[in-house]
Design an enzyme around this catalytic site. Sequence first.
Site, short mmCIF file in Angstrom:
data_model
loop_
_atom_site.label_atom_id
_atom_site.label_comp_id
_atom_site.label_asym_id
_atom_site.label_seq_id
_atom_site.Cartn_x
_atom_site.Cartn_y
_atom_site.Cartn_z
N TYR A 14 0.82 -1.21 0.00
CA TYR A 14 0.00 0.00 0.00
C TYR A 14 0.86 1.26 0.00
O TYR A 14 1.70 1.46 0.88
CB TYR A 14 -0.89 -0.02 1.24
CG TYR A 14 -2.09 0.90 1.20
CD1 TYR A 14 -3.14 0.67 0.33
CD2 TYR A 14 -2.18 1.98 2.07
CE1 TYR A 14 -4.26 1.49 0.32
CE2 TYR A 14 -3.30 2.80 2.08
CZ TYR A 14 -4.34 2.56 1.19
OH TYR A 14 -5.45 3.37 1.18
N SER A 66 1.43 -7.67 1.78
CA SER A 66 0.40 -6.76 2.24
C SER A 66 -0.61 -6.50 1.13
O SER A 66 -1.24 -7.44 0.64
CB SER A 66 1.04 -5.47 2.78
OG SER A 66 0.08 -4.66 3.42
N GLN A 67 -0.78 -5.25 0.68
CA GLN A 67 -1.66 -5.00 -0.46
C GLN A 67 -1.27 -5.88 -1.64
O GLN A 67 -2.13 -6.45 -2.32
CB GLN A 67 -1.59 -3.53 -0.88
CG GLN A 67 -2.35 -3.22 -2.16
CD GLN A 67 -2.13 -1.80 -2.63
OE1 GLN A 67 -2.97 -0.94 -2.40
NE2 GLN A 67 -0.99 -1.52 -3.26
N ASP A 124 0.64 -8.94 13.88
CA ASP A 124 0.32 -8.01 12.81
C ASP A 124 -1.00 -7.31 13.13
O ASP A 124 -2.04 -7.95 13.28
CB ASP A 124 0.22 -8.79 11.49
CG ASP A 124 0.16 -7.90 10.27
OD1 ASP A 124 -0.13 -6.70 10.41
OD2 ASP A 124 0.42 -8.42 9.16
N HIS A 176 3.75 -6.65 10.94
CA HIS A 176 3.41 -6.60 9.51
C HIS A 176 4.63 -6.84 8.61
O HIS A 176 4.46 -7.05 7.41
CB HIS A 176 2.76 -5.26 9.18
CG HIS A 176 2.01 -5.25 7.88
ND1 HIS A 176 1.07 -6.20 7.56
CD2 HIS A 176 2.09 -4.41 6.81
CE1 HIS A 176 0.59 -5.95 6.35
NE2 HIS A 176 1.19 -4.88 5.88
#
Length: 323
Positions: free
Chosen positions: A91, A188-189, A274, A304
């Site tokens: 992100y 992540s994203q 996370d 994360h």
Amino acid sequence: MPQTDLTLDELWSYRPQVSRPADFDQFWSSTLQESRALARQTVVSRAETPLTELAAWDVTFSGFGGDPIKAWLLHPSGPGPFPTVVEFIGYGGGRGWAGDRLGWAASGFAHLVMDTRGQGSAWPNGGPGATPDPHGSRPAAGGFLSRGIDDPTTSYYRRLYTDAVLLVEAAAQLDVVNPARIAVTGTSQGGGVALAAAGLSTLVRAALPDVPFLCHLERYLQLASADAAGELRQYLSVHRDSTPQVLRTLSYLDGVSFASSVRAPVLMSVALMDDISMPSTVFAAYHQLESADKEMAVYPYNGHEGGGTTHWVRQVKWLRSRL
């Protein structure tokens, strides 16, 4: 930071009911067909880099609505074709510089790194983007998740997921790529986008979503600490009557729904501390995978950042055994 979610035993049995719209498959099929009809030729040119041991190329391919999307292509010296990893970015990040990610190409793979439309200005230490998003939206609350969120047809992530699938299709046409040996990955994203691409494209032969965001989005919206969850909560705190429309849109974007269409081998990761990609949201997607060959790497004391380089080494070994 303490553990942020359910216990590991609870996570292994966590199978929530996540709404999957009745027209989910038709929505994405028509979306992809519309953009394929507008596709332009992929353009590949030498990237200006100091690299001497790997080949580096600047790629422009046709994404959602025929929009030109940038990517890097790196691969070992030689003609190929090579097994290929298509990577999507976290992100706020963009494709960065051509030499930022050398590991996959140095390990014998062709490696495509997709720029993320409209992103690429959030990471001071790298990750600049080179691709605009020419599509506007109604009022949004910073970031990207709330852009066009009142309707699935206008959602930012409809465009981003389409870009991802069309890059896989463009990759399969490149001479240096073995079209029968394409994997997708991201953190992540990027992990959420990889899940969507794996669910939408039969060209994907393996998927490696790393601490994926964009899964079990209703729970994510309620529990995650910051980033896109905070932006969307801010949006809903202002647009108080929009919750039903927003949740409907999220149901077309949820990695749990895409996971139910994934049949390729999958190596996923989760970190139990996370507070962004909440462990329960990651497990919700994992349990929906149709893959006969699937693994979850659990990092109990990480946030994360997940498994970092330790996990990447595991990914390389795992992928070599499958591609």
